[in-house]
Design a protein around this motif. Structure first.
Motif, PDB file in Angstrom:
ATOM      1  N   VAL A   1      57.678  37.680  55.482  1.00 10.81           N
ATOM      2  CA  VAL A   1      57.741  39.418  55.969  1.00 10.81           C
ATOM      3  C   VAL A   1      58.899  39.820  54.826  1.00 10.81           C
ATOM      4  N   PRO A   2      58.238  40.964  54.363  1.00  7.09           N
ATOM      5  CA  PRO A   2      59.301  41.597  53.422  1.00  7.09           C
ATOM      6  C   PRO A   2      60.544  42.178  54.103  1.00  7.09           C
TER       7      PRO A   2
ATOM      8  N   LEU B   1      57.214  50.202  52.325  1.00  6.52           N
ATOM      9  CA  LEU B   1      57.468  48.909  51.816  1.00  6.52           C
ATOM     10  C   LEU B   1      58.884  48.743  51.224  1.00  6.52           C
ATOM     11  N   VAL B   2      59.740  47.515  51.584  1.00  5.01           N
ATOM     12  CA  VAL B   2      60.684  47.328  50.943  1.00  5.01           C
ATOM     13  C   VAL B   2      60.702  45.870  50.615  1.00  5.01           C
ATOM     14  N   GLU B   3      60.752  45.345  49.368  1.00  4.95           N
ATOM     15  CA  GLU B   3      60.553  43.936  48.910  1.00  4.95           C
ATOM     16  C   GLU B   3      61.302  43.555  47.911  1.00  4.95           C
TER      17      GLU B   3
ATOM     18  N   GLU C   1      61.408  49.736  46.570  1.00  2.00           N
ATOM     19  CA  GLU C   1      60.710  50.546  47.799  1.00  2.00           C
ATOM     20  C   GLU C   1      59.475  51.259  47.134  1.00  2.00           C
ATOM     21  N   VAL C   2      58.668  51.337  48.119  1.00  2.00           N
ATOM     22  CA  VAL C   2      57.431  52.219  48.090  1.00  2.00           C
ATOM     23  C   VAL C   2      57.236  53.059  49.020  1.00  2.00           C
TER      24      VAL C   2
ATOM     25  N   ILE D   1      65.913  48.765  57.040  1.00  2.00           N
ATOM     26  CA  ILE D   1      65.895  47.307  56.935  1.00  2.00           C
ATOM     27  C   ILE D   1      66.571  46.732  58.395  1.00  2.00           C
ATOM     28  N   GLU D   2      67.838  47.519  58.345  1.00  2.00           N
ATOM     29  CA  GLU D   2      68.465  47.319  59.722  1.00  2.00           C
ATOM     30  C   GLU D   2      67.797  47.483  60.998  1.00  2.00           C
ATOM     31  N   LYS D   3      66.902  48.387  61.135  1.00  5.00           N
ATOM     32  CA  LYS D   3      65.739  48.642  62.035  1.00  5.00           C
ATOM     33  C   LYS D   3      64.835  47.612  62.324  1.00  5.00           C
TER      34      LYS D   3
END
Length: 543
Positions: A112-113, A147-149, A296-297, A536-538
């Motif tokens: 998972v990203p 998306l964050v990857e 990020e997207v 990301i933290e969420k």
């Protein structure tokens, strides 16, 4: 007037050159990473370093009678001799929602990203390559983070590596090479498809194309040791395929194709590679910023539930002919010779759509010459930003770019042509650089700001037509407009009143115009907040 400088002579020379190379071959020949899709990254007489007559000659020589040459193709068969992909019919909400049916979902064994937004991977997309891709799970507003990857392989530090098996070796020497190899088996061309093709005599068209490409690469590298070196390196490191077989020569060539078809400028991303290409995409992928490893997207316009999420595989805006050839050379899919009505309007030259193919190039076309000149002047501007040009040369470059914009409009015979966007954007970038010149006189600055207003005003219209009014690129253009008008109102309102912009001729009207532009800047900027770390933290908390 000042004497012509060495830079002016260089500008004249490059604009008079009859360029004989395409965007792809010009940049990708020596830089493997130039071929990959891009991550997007925000009353005194004027003394000019280009004489007025020479300045006009600059761009006229650049696109010397290219418009006349292009007219030879008017009325020609627009679909030429190549098989074209038909323009898709407009999709309805019901069409998109069918994409969300459970049987269409595709699950790949990837980690998972850092953040995966409201989107789902499916395998039944129509009019998209292999039919795979991400779609929105719900209606999305502009600026939505989807998306964050982090890249599984980052190209930073390897920009000088030429495209070839050296890039496969870069993958094989990474610490996570075994996992990466297994993950990349699901990239196009998939290992399953290649393995099946090697055992069959007859193939589907897309599989035949893959095998043809592998055989071409095999012939290309047959006289060297690199292919064997890849196999030996993999064996020495104990690397294997997911089915426990050892990597062989075919696997190495498949991996090379997977890198070519799926990489972006900053690296190889798993989930971002599943975002399909669109000429007018609804998402943008930002390059990793500052000390961040992730990319990020975000959406750039409203997206309906079930609608495919798309990015551009190209590093910048190009004409249809260039897009078609570049995408086929790099990714081996053909966008076809025809366009939808909205984009077609922005590609017409003299009321006609120029011919395009996947493997031929018209060096004398207006679009090709303008693209080549823009690319060359962009390099000069980068030198200016790096303080490699002195102040007078920077002023001359701005004048050359201004004339390029004028001549591009004249030769394209279409004030809404898509290629005017990069021309105008580059001119504004150079204007920003000129404004930082300490020796700029008050009169020179006033005239420069007038040119900013005129260019930015035209650019906003084109950007809204091409990107939609919520795209992040418009935030900067609106800000340029607002700041230029506000300074002219305080510094030289007389100069501002002389501009022919929307019949605005009063201080009050110009003040309202600037206020509206600044509000649009603030509105669009607010759509793209710096909140990635919070998301990301969420996701970590939800897990």
């Amino acid at each position: 007037m000042m004497a012509e400088s060495s830079v002016e002579r260089y500008i004249l020379r490059l604009l008079q050159t009859n360029f004989k190379c395409t965007y792809t071959t010009m940049e990708a020949a020596n830089d493997a990473f130039a071929m990959f899709g891009s991550d997007d990254d925000e009353d005194e007489t004027e003394t000019s370093t280009l004489k007025s007559n020479a300045r006009q000659e600059v761009s006229r020589q650049l696109i010397f009678d290219a418009g006349n040459r292009n007219n030879r193709n008017q009325g020609a068969n627009l679909t030429d001799n190549y098989k074209s992909i038909p323009v898709s019919s407009p999709r309805t909400s019901e069409d998109y929602l069918r994409n969300l049916d459970a049987p269409n979902r595709l699950v790949l064994p990837w980690k998972v990203p850092q953040y995966l937004g409201p989107m789902s991977l499916i395998h039944s997309l129509e009019s998209f390559g292999g039919g795979r891709g991400y779609v929105a799970l719900e209606n999305l507003a502009p600026g939505t983070l989807v998306l964050v990857e982090e890249p599984i392989v980052a190209w930073q530090g390897f920009e000088g590596v030429e495209f070839g098996l050296d890039m496969v070796q870069l993958v094989l020497i990474t610490n996570e090479a075994q996992t990466i190899l297994h993950d990349m088996e699901h990239f196009h061309p998939t290992k399953a498809a290649v393995d099946a093709a090697t055992q069959e005599d007859e193939h589907e068209q897309d599989v035949t194309q893959i095998m043809d490409m592998i055989e071409r690469l095999r012939n290309k590298f047959k006289d060297g040791d690199q292919l064997n070196e890849c196999v030996t390196l993999a064996q020495r490191r104990g690397l294997s395929n997911a089915n426990a077989t050892l990597l062989d020569a075919t696997d190495s060539l498949r991996l090379l194709l997977a890198i070519q078809y799926n990489s972006l400028e900053s690296g190889i991303y798993l989930h971002a590679a599943m975002l399909n290409h669109a000429d007018q995409p609804n998402c943008v992928k930002f390059a990793p910023a500052n000390d961040k490893k992730y990319s990020e997207v975000r959406t750039t316009r409203k997206v309906q539930a079930g609608e495919p999420l798309t990015i551009s595989y190209l590093p910048r805006i190009l004409s249809h002919a260039s897009r078609r050839k570049h995408l086929y050379e790099q990714h081996r899919f053909d966008i076809g010779a025809n366009l939808g009505p909205h984009l077609r309007r922005m590609e017409l030259i003299g009321g006609n759509l120029p011919r395009s193919t996947t493997n031929k190039w018209d060096d004398d076309s207006a679009t090709n010459r303008i693209e080549m000149a823009t690319a060359e002047l962009r390099e000069l501007h980068q030198d200016a930003e790096g303080d490699l040009l002195d102040e007078e040369h920077v002023k001359g470059l701005e004048q050359a770019l201004l004339e390029l914009c004028r001549q591009a409009q004249e030769q394209l015979k279409n004030d809404m042509h898509v290629l005017l966007i990069p021309c105008f954007e580059l001119h504004l970038d150079c204007c920003d650089r000129v404004q930082r010149i300490s020796s700029l006189s008050g009169g020179q600055r006033g005239l420069l700001l007038c040119r900013v207003v005129q260019t930015a005003h035209q650019l906003v219209t084109l950007q809204e037509l091409f990107h939609g009014r919520d795209h992040f690129a418009l935030a900067r253009t609106h800000l340029d407009l607002a700041q230029a008008v506000e300074e002219l109102l305080s510094r030289s309102p007389k100069q501002l009143m002389s501009l022919q912009v929307n019949d605005i001729h009063t201080v009050s009207a110009w003040s309202s115009f600037a206020d509206k532009a600044r509000k649009e800047h603030n509105r669009i900027k607010s759509l793209y907040p710096y909140d990635v770390d919070a998301w990301i933290e969420k996701q970590k908390d939800d897990a």
